[in-house]
Write an enzyme that holds these catalytic residues in place. Sequence first.
Site, PDB file in Angstrom:
ATOM      1  CG  HIS A 104      56.450  20.857  25.136  1.00  0.00           C
ATOM      2  ND1 HIS A 104      55.915  20.494  26.293  1.00  0.00           N
ATOM      3  CD2 HIS A 104      56.339  19.732  24.543  1.00  0.00           C
ATOM      4  CE1 HIS A 104      55.342  19.355  26.556  1.00  0.00           C
ATOM      5  NE2 HIS A 104      55.365  18.783  25.415  1.00  0.00           N
ATOM      6  CD  GLN A 169      58.879  16.757  24.982  1.00  0.00           C
ATOM      7  OE1 GLN A 169      59.456  16.321  25.882  1.00  0.00           O
ATOM      8  NE2 GLN A 169      57.768  15.890  24.556  1.00  0.00           N
ATOM      9  CG  ASP A 201      50.870  17.474  27.964  1.00  0.00           C
ATOM     10  OD1 ASP A 201      50.800  16.254  28.400  1.00  0.00           O
ATOM     11  OD2 ASP A 201      52.137  17.800  27.824  1.00  0.00           O
ATOM     12  CD  GLU A 243      49.834  15.662  32.616  1.00  0.00           C
ATOM     13  OE1 GLU A 243      50.647  15.023  32.990  1.00  0.00           O
ATOM     14  OE2 GLU A 243      50.126  16.550  31.901  1.00  0.00           O
ATOM     15  CG  HIS A 309      50.017   8.145  28.537  1.00  0.00           C
ATOM     16  ND1 HIS A 309      48.984   8.896  29.444  1.00  0.00           N
ATOM     17  CD2 HIS A 309      50.681   9.251  28.126  1.00  0.00           C
ATOM     18  CE1 HIS A 309      49.081  10.291  29.297  1.00  0.00           C
ATOM     19  NE2 HIS A 309      50.396  10.261  28.734  1.00  0.00           N
TER      20      HIS A 309
END
Length: 554
Positions: A104, A169, A201, A243, A309
């Site tokens: 995104h 996003q 990501d 990820e 995180h």
Amino acid sequence: MIKDLWYKNAVVYCLSVGTYMDANADGIGDFQGLMRRLDYLHGLGITAIWLMPFQQSPGRDDGYDISDFYTVNPAFGSMGDFVEFTHGAKQRGIRVIIDLVVNHTSNEHPWFQEARRDPNSKYRDWYIWSRKRPPRANKGMVFPGVQKSTWTRDPVAKQWYFHRFYDFQPDLNTSHPAVQAEILKIMGFWIQLGVSGFRMDAVPFVISTKGADVKTPREQYDMLRDFREFLQWRVGDSIILAEANVLPRTDMQYFGDDGDRMHMMFNFQVNQNLFYALATADTRPLAKAMNKTEKRPASGQWGIFLRNHDELDLGRLTKKQRQQVFDAFGPNPEDQLYDRGIRRRLAPMLGGDRRRLELAYSLMFTLPGTPVLRYGDELGMGDDLSLKERTCCRTPMQWSTEPNGGFTKSDKPIVPVISDGPYGYEHINAAEQRRDSDSILNWTERIIRMRKEVPEVGWGEFEVLKTADPAVLAIRYDWRNNSVLFMHNFAEDPREVEFRTGVKGKTGERLVNLLTADHSRADENGKHRVCLEGYGYRWYRVGGLDYLLKRTDF
Ligand code: NOJ
Ligand code: CA
């Protein structure tokens, strides 16, 4: 097998530039500050940095909402500073991988701005639109409880756009050839500036089919091969760390049967079951998760982590298991997030108990894969639950007892530095821990040093050994005519276990402890008997310390 796949035996440290160190006293960490800490990182012994998003961004999802893929956010410095940083890291033998957030963009990205304004713009098709509110608009949210839907009406375009994450996003139409070409261009750009690869990501969403009429999204795995091919053609030893929180049965689709897709993946399966084991002292589901994720191409590698995180996502555990982890590590509503996870840092979850912290870290360094540690965890840093959502575990690095923990000279840090209480910078900081040879910082440095001398973990085959006690996990790795054996006691009380190393002959009779002087010899039946203190752990070499003389070259 090629010997020098650096990521197979690396120690990765993840940090975000904005909260590491602020050199120009504006309250925001920057590349100049990070540069000044490279010697600290080098001393800690890490071999790679995973740098979280630092590109131009409105910063509404900590940089995971990018508005220009080809710039450094001026708050963090200039492109020049970035290159100085990658160069400085390289000089110290530290690789840098950066986040690649291309599922995104930010809604402020000029592509989206043009797409919404002009139906004839070439960027219109770069996003996913619908004239009507799609029937599944209230399904598939990644942030339940905070995010209301996956489709939002844009008043300018007068259409609905798809967003897997927050409404600011908008998802890129990643099936579009022009978008795919742009993704390669982004990779090519940063590779040229000295990075060694990407933490990609949200990979399952990047490769997913998207659209108002898509009932069951389908993963287009071939895209992964295209990314890899491009990257390795440009710079041969660069990698992608995916990820992808997926089920073990699809892991190989991400690695590729011939190791032709992702180089690395985070092992979420092991991560969740590890926390279950820490919470209950029952290691059986963890052993199962390890066995289920054992299969990977020889060139593929797992990233092993404790906390990152984001929230600790427990979504893959059963309801009952999840509740047990909540009860142990995050019982209060403010500890939890998105109906599935815990947003605390590791140290407070484990009650700051040094024995449990060492146990958890020893596991991170010895479970099959490459360890990925989070900045500040080498100090046992805490969290600030007064900050919203995931910001609570993203507070500035605590360097010293100077004001604001030595993070900034400004009195307005971008995120408040934790002060007061047991996790305040007054107690937990790098400077004090350096002076104390028993500190968790110095312990971490020593364990990293040892881990680098145990390549069996990164490269070898493993076997979970039978110990007859579910609280004790024993793993043996074999690689190049050598074996190492690790034991971890998840229970609070001491446990004595009997086991066979599984290594034949004289070699298997001797276990040499790598961390202390307490070694083990098998009895006449070939069985070892080891007594582990509560939360105790052992790192053994099987046979003896002549192992390097015995190591084969292939
Ligand atoms: C996963 C990242 O880890 C998370 O921090 C982010 O919010 C989402 N992807 C969206 O980019
Ligand atoms: Ca700054």
